[in-house]
Design a protein around this motif. Structure first.
Motif, mmCIF file in Angstrom:
data_model
loop_
_atom_site.group_PDB
_atom_site.id
_atom_site.type_symbol
_atom_site.label_atom_id
_atom_site.label_comp_id
_atom_site.label_asym_id
_atom_site.label_seq_id
_atom_site.Cartn_x
_atom_site.Cartn_y
_atom_site.Cartn_z
ATOM 1 N N ALA A 58 0.857 -1.197 0.000
ATOM 2 C CA ALA A 58 0.000 0.000 0.000
ATOM 3 C C ALA A 58 0.884 1.235 0.000
ATOM 4 C CB ALA A 58 -0.905 0.005 1.232
ATOM 5 N N MET A 60 0.680 3.796 1.835
ATOM 6 C CA MET A 60 0.995 4.333 3.159
ATOM 7 C C MET A 60 2.086 3.557 3.895
ATOM 8 S SD MET A 60 -0.334 1.760 5.067
ATOM 9 C CE MET A 60 -0.118 2.512 6.673
ATOM 10 N N ARG A 86 0.543 -7.282 -4.416
ATOM 11 C CA ARG A 86 -0.304 -8.067 -3.512
ATOM 12 C C ARG A 86 -0.447 -9.454 -4.114
ATOM 13 N NH1 ARG A 86 -5.089 -3.756 -1.658
ATOM 14 N NH2 ARG A 86 -3.642 -2.295 -0.697
ATOM 15 N N MET A 104 -0.265 2.711 -6.842
ATOM 16 C CA MET A 104 -1.225 3.407 -5.996
ATOM 17 C C MET A 104 -0.853 4.894 -5.916
ATOM 18 S SD MET A 104 -2.428 2.349 -2.163
ATOM 19 C CE MET A 104 -3.450 0.925 -2.379
ATOM 20 N N TRP A 173 -10.099 1.191 8.245
ATOM 21 C CA TRP A 173 -8.749 0.748 7.912
ATOM 22 C C TRP A 173 -7.951 0.638 9.179
ATOM 23 C CZ3 TRP A 173 -6.181 -1.055 3.711
ATOM 24 C CH2 TRP A 173 -4.784 -1.148 3.811
ATOM 25 N N ASN A 228 -9.690 5.610 -2.281
ATOM 26 C CA ASN A 228 -9.996 5.376 -0.865
ATOM 27 C C ASN A 228 -9.311 6.430 -0.009
ATOM 28 O OD1 ASN A 228 -10.743 4.264 1.574
ATOM 29 N ND2 ASN A 228 -9.323 2.534 1.472
ATOM 30 N N VAL A 230 -8.589 7.344 3.748
ATOM 31 C CA VAL A 230 -8.647 6.827 5.118
ATOM 32 C C VAL A 230 -8.351 7.982 6.075
ATOM 33 C CG1 VAL A 230 -7.748 5.151 6.767
ATOM 34 C CG2 VAL A 230 -7.775 4.589 4.335
ATOM 35 N N ASP A 255 -4.852 9.313 4.715
ATOM 36 C CA ASP A 255 -4.109 8.365 3.879
ATOM 37 C C ASP A 255 -4.994 8.028 2.691
ATOM 38 O OD1 ASP A 255 -3.320 5.932 2.715
ATOM 39 O OD2 ASP A 255 -3.806 4.763 4.507
ATOM 40 N N THR A 256 -4.631 8.583 1.537
ATOM 41 C CA THR A 256 -5.407 8.300 0.333
ATOM 42 C C THR A 256 -4.690 7.263 -0.512
ATOM 43 O OG1 THR A 256 -6.451 10.459 0.186
ATOM 44 C CG2 THR A 256 -6.172 9.273 -1.882
ATOM 45 N N GLY A 257 -5.424 6.283 -1.000
ATOM 46 C CA GLY A 257 -4.869 5.333 -1.957
ATOM 47 C C GLY A 257 -5.825 5.222 -3.132
#
Ligand code: SER
Length: 497
Positions: A58, A60, A86, A104, A173, A228, A230, A255-257
């Motif tokens: 990820a 982050m 992943r 990401m 999350w 997303n 967070v 925290d944006t992904g």
């Protein structure tokens, strides 16, 4: 599509490199500092290896010490484009949606901006900087997050039927952190979905709520999650009696992904990420080598082409980050990916000579502008891939010779059945994959006892445990081959802790 649009005078859709740049420009204009992608071999911003996962998974992840407060954040606002890998769904790669490697897009606030700013910027970027049709977007929020609701509803102006309140399994999350832990920083999130299906295919049952309809359509793949946010705002603590407390963090983070491949798919108006400009040249090269056309269907040729394209991309990036094929841990995962690509190339596409190293230059050409390491390590990448291909071919030659002998044995011929123990010996000694054994045996009208194979595998694991479990490959029971291979390596990703 691009050519066609130019002919009629319309602007062609944005390409992947243009999206990266647009995202970086948007957030650097908003005082974010651009930091480089961390390596796929996880290392945090302090330069300390992060043993909690095999691969960076990820955006982050490199910032865990800043999110967790172990070190002060060097910058309050950061933007990145992060390489991620992943591997939980590796055996699904080849269908129209799964990938191991992806990029990401991430914008992060460490004790700086929060929900109002980031939701407003998200909307501005998606619908004004990018030409995404706002009417095709809906959002989810955590069920109790009235703050996020107020911004989506009052500031952005989204109607209630496009804001869905969901539980901690979907909108927290790490997922389910409130009930299941771990302790540490966590928070609600808000995801943005794009409607990929035409309106007339969407559930219209008026007896259901808008959120119930959304959930049905999402399950059916009619919505695509593209973003997303967070909101890392709590510290979860659990006392000895099991009481869970969510204490507000002294500084609230964001925290944006956002999935680059998926946004590009939306912008280019195609049916899967494999038809975007990120994958087309790779597939084109595979088409040339295999002498077959890619049709975008689920037939076995198209499936195999996607396996090869996706896995070549993943292996190219792994090797550039210094991960080399081996028999354990991360190197084993890479070897598994490489051999899976070779198997599909050989068995489905008829590519019997080493071919992956001929596909990899297309990845380097396509992505080496942004990820310059790919160009700098071109030699290492291509030589490593070719050497692994040759090694695998030798493995296959030895295994095929042994299997041919086995298939000629009178009892095998008579019974039309190869024992699980024999198939397992091939796998254990030569690394000869079970599906290949099955396929070759089938050509002689012989079935393989797969149950016996699993049993032999379980016995081997038991022996290995009893003798101290030194061998990584059979260290722990259950799951797929890849889970067993990596079972001794800590791989539970627990978000911010
Ligand atoms: N950490 C969140 C995710 O991986 C947002 O970046 O989806």
């Amino acid at each position: 599509l691009g050519r066609l649009l130019r002919q009629i005078g319309a602007p062609p859709p944005m390409l992947a490199h243009e999206l990266r740049q647009a995202y970086i420009d948007f957030f650097t204009e908003k005082q974010h500092v651009l930091l480089p992608s961390a390596s796929l071999e996880p290392v945090d911003v302090l330069g300390i290896p992060d043993e909690s996962t095999l691969f960076t998974s990820a955006g982050m992840q490199q910032f865990k010490p800043w999110f967790g407060g172990q070190a002060p954040a060097k910058h309050p606002r950061v933007v990145t484009v992060q390489k991620c890998l992943r591997t939980s769904d590796i055996d699904s790669v080849g269908d129209l949606s799964h990938c191991t490697f992806f990029e990401m897009l991430g914008n992060f606030s460490f004790g700086d901006y929060f929900k109002r700013e980031v939701i407003t910027w998200t909307w501005e970027f998606l619908t004004q900087v990018l030409p995404i049709d706002a009417d095709r977007l809906c959002v989810t929020i955590y069920q109790d997050d009235d703050e996020a609701y107020d911004v989506w509803h009052d500031v952005i102006g989204l109607p209630d039927d496009r804001i869905h309140r969901l539980g901690e399994d979907k909108n927290y999350w790490p997922a389910n952190v409130i009930s299941q832990g771990p302790n540490g920083p966590c928070g609600p999130c808000s995801e943005i979905f794009y409607r990929v299906a035409p309106l007339d295919e969407m559930t219209s049952d008026a007896s259901l709520t808008a959120t119930q309809r959304y959930l049905i359509d999402d399950d059916a793949g009619r919505w695509l999650e593209i973003w997303n946010n967070v909101f890392t705002q709590f510290d979860r603590g659990e006392s000895a009696d099991g009481t869970v407390a969510l204490t507000p963090l002294p500084s609230r983070n964001n925290d944006t992904g956002a999935g680059l491949d998926r946004i590009i798919r939306v912008l280019q108006g195609v049916g899967s990420v494999f038809e975007t400009d990120l994958f087309r040249p790779i597939l084109q090269k595979i088409e040339d080598l295999a002498g077959r056309a890619y049709g975008g269907t689920m037939n076995e040729t198209d499936f195999a082409m996607r396996v090869v394209a996706e896995h070549v991309r993943a292996m190219t990036f792994c090797i550039a980050d210094g991960i080399l094929p081996s028999n354990e841990g991360r190197g084993y995962v890479l070897r598994y990916i490489m051999r899976r690509a070779m198997r599909f190339g050989r068995m489905v596409l008829g590519l019997r000579e080493p071919f992956l190293h001929e596909v990899a230059p297309t990845v380097i050409k396509k992505m080496g502008g942004f990820y310059q390491d790919l160009q700098e390590r071109r030699d290492l990448i291509l030589k490593t891939i070719e050497a692994e291909e040759e090694r695998f071919l030798r493995t296959l030659d030895h295994g095929i010779a042994r299997l041919t002998d086995l298939l000629a044995e009178p009892d095998v011929k008579q019974s039309g059945r190869l024992s699980g123990a024999a198939a397992f010996a091939l796998y254990d000694t030569f690394g000869f994959p079970l599906d290949l054994t099955k396929e070759i045996a089938a050509e002689s009208g012989v079935n393989v006892d797969t149950h016996g194979f699993e049993q032999a595998m379980a016995d081997q694991r038991k022996r290995s445990r009893e003798s101290g479990g030194e061998r990584v490959v059979f260290a722990k029971g259950g799951g797929s081959e890849i889970e067993r291979a990596t079972a001794t390596v800590a791989s539970k990703f627990v978000g911010y802790t």
